[in-house]
Write an enzyme that holds these catalytic residues in place. Structure first.
Site, PDB file in Angstrom:
ATOM      1  N   GLN A 141      36.100  51.284 -22.463  1.00 14.66           N
ATOM      2  CA  GLN A 141      35.825  51.738 -23.827  1.00 14.66           C
ATOM      3  C   GLN A 141      35.474  53.231 -23.866  1.00 14.66           C
ATOM      4  O   GLN A 141      34.759  53.685 -24.758  1.00 14.66           O
ATOM      5  CB  GLN A 141      34.704  50.895 -24.449  1.00 14.66           C
ATOM      6  N   SER A 142      36.008  53.993 -22.935  1.00 17.72           N
ATOM      7  CA  SER A 142      35.676  55.415 -22.870  1.00 17.72           C
ATOM      8  C   SER A 142      36.162  56.191 -24.094  1.00 17.72           C
ATOM      9  O   SER A 142      37.352  56.158 -24.440  1.00 17.72           O
ATOM     10  CB  SER A 142      36.309  56.007 -21.610  1.00 17.72           C
ATOM     11  N   ASN A 143      35.240  56.902 -24.740  1.00 18.46           N
ATOM     12  CA  ASN A 143      35.620  57.813 -25.832  1.00 18.46           C
ATOM     13  C   ASN A 143      36.421  58.984 -25.279  1.00 18.46           C
ATOM     14  O   ASN A 143      37.335  59.483 -25.922  1.00 18.46           O
ATOM     15  CB  ASN A 143      34.368  58.372 -26.521  1.00 18.46           C
TER      16      ASN A 143
END
Ligand SMILES: *Cc1c(COP(=O)(O)O)cnc(C)c1O
Length: 377
Positions: A95-97
């Site tokens: 879920q890395s921005n």
């Protein structure tokens, strides 16, 4: 878009005068972010009497490109284009921005995005929601790597190996961006971010600035800007990921790299307050209390925080105000909203829908009726 068209987007970069003497200065920048984000009063629940909190809306730097990473990518992707690269390799959690922003900005520039995502062997529905959904919808090339993989020993070598293979098999040059984009080039995202705060009069208006520290580049850029401008603001980095020892080293290394350690002998602890005890149950893991706080903030102020960064940072900022107010230089606090909106869609907020009665204010009105079936008390 081809390489020649990309090169036309490069703008020669002139740093602010106060940063002109640093040992590393990027040559180019490209325009990707909606900069000059507003500063607003923020009536955050739980603030003790006397404190005033404001929020700088770096969540508004873009729509799909929202959040602090896009400031760094204006410099990192300009460097990639200047070097004639056709693809970009970076890494982060599922879920890395940072991965999502890098992949989207890459696609907008005609660059191929390759993402190494830290994952359990079978990530299941996590690959269908939040940032991962966006990564996949734009056809990012994804590699799942062990969740606990270490940057230096296990991730950088894989990224280099991939870059070599792309060169050999496809004659593609790849630009490697380490976790979070926190390199000396990426640092300029928040060198410029600090210049923007100066234009907005922040050091005169605020006593303290609070930011979630992940890979450290944003905090380092702000702290260095604050230091070089002799500002009286106190910068607080909230340790949502590693402990303060790791960031003390990261910031000290950055100071050495840009020549400030030799020139001024300055160290991390001279320029930033690293606040421990913010990570809670672990990086990216939320407690019920933290999620309820995010729900309360949304319900009372209309601002969405995320579970991994800004939610924890704001939660512990309020706690520090309540229990340790002397940690702040004064009582006018600026919170930097670094983004993370897509975590609202990653499934974690289901817990708030279940526990918060205000989230269940749903009333049937299928039939025409003389009276409104329900109004709030
Ligand atoms: C990456 C990130 C941060 C931390 O920024 P760093 O420069 O990596 O320290 C904070 N908030 C959000 C929402 C992020 O995505």
């Amino acid at each position: 878009m081809d390489g020649a068209a990309r090169k036309q987007l490069l703008r020669a970069y002139e740093p602010p005068s106060w940063a002109a003497d640093l040992a590393i200065v990027p040559k180019y920048r490209i325009q990707l972010a909606n900069v000059n984000t507003p500063i607003q009063r923020w009536y955050l629940p739980g603030i003790p009497d006397g404190f005033e909190v404001y929020i700088k809306r770096d969540d508004m730097l873009g729509c799909e490109l929202t959040g602090n990473k896009i400031r760094k990518l204006e410099f990192l992707l300009a460097d990639a284009i200047d070097q004639g690269c056709q693809s970009v390799i970076t890494c982060g959690g599922i879920q890395s921005n940072h991965c999502r922003t890098t992949a989207l900005a890459s696609r907008q520039l005609g660059l191929q995005p390759y993402l190494l995502l830290r994952s359990m062997p079978d990530p299941g529905k996590e690959m269908h929601v939040g940032n991962a959904l966006l990564d996949r919808l734009i056809g990012s090339h994804l590699y799942l790597i062990p969740k606990k993989a270490q940057q230096a020993k296990e991730i950088i070598p894989r990224m280099q190996q991939l870059a070599q293979a792309l060169k050999k098999e496809k004659d593609e040059d790849a630009y490697i961006i380490p976790v979070g984009g926190s390199t000396a080039i990426g640092l300029y995202g928040y060198i410029e971010g600090f210049e923007e705060l100066l234009q907005q009069g922040a050091p005169d208006r605020f006593s303290d600035l609070v930011i979630a520290t992940g890979s450290g580049g944003s905090t380092a850029g702000l702290a260095i800007g604050n230091y070089l401008n002799d500002s009286k603001m106190k910068i607080h980095g909230m340790m949502v990921c590693d402990g303060s020892n790791y960031f003390r080293d990261h910031i000290d290394d950055t100071l050495a790299e840009i020549g400030l350690r030799d020139r001024c002998g300055v160290k991390a602890d001279d320029i930033v307050d690293l606040v421990d005890g913010v990570r809670g149950q672990g990086y990216g893991v939320s407690t019920k209390e933290e999620l309820d706080f995010i729900g309360d903030v949304a319900m009372t102020t209309g601002i969405f925080l995320d579970g991994t960064y800004t939610g924890k940072a704001a939660f512990h900022m309020v706690k520090q105000m309540q229990t340790n107010p002397q940690r702040f230089r004064g009582k006018k606090i600026l919170f930097l909203h670094t983004g993370g909106i897509f975590s609202v869609f990653d499934g974690r907020m289901d817990a708030v829908l279940q526990s918060n009665t205000a989230a269940k204010s749903i009333h049937e009105w299928f039939q025409v009726s003389d009276t409104v079936p329900w109004i709030p008390q």
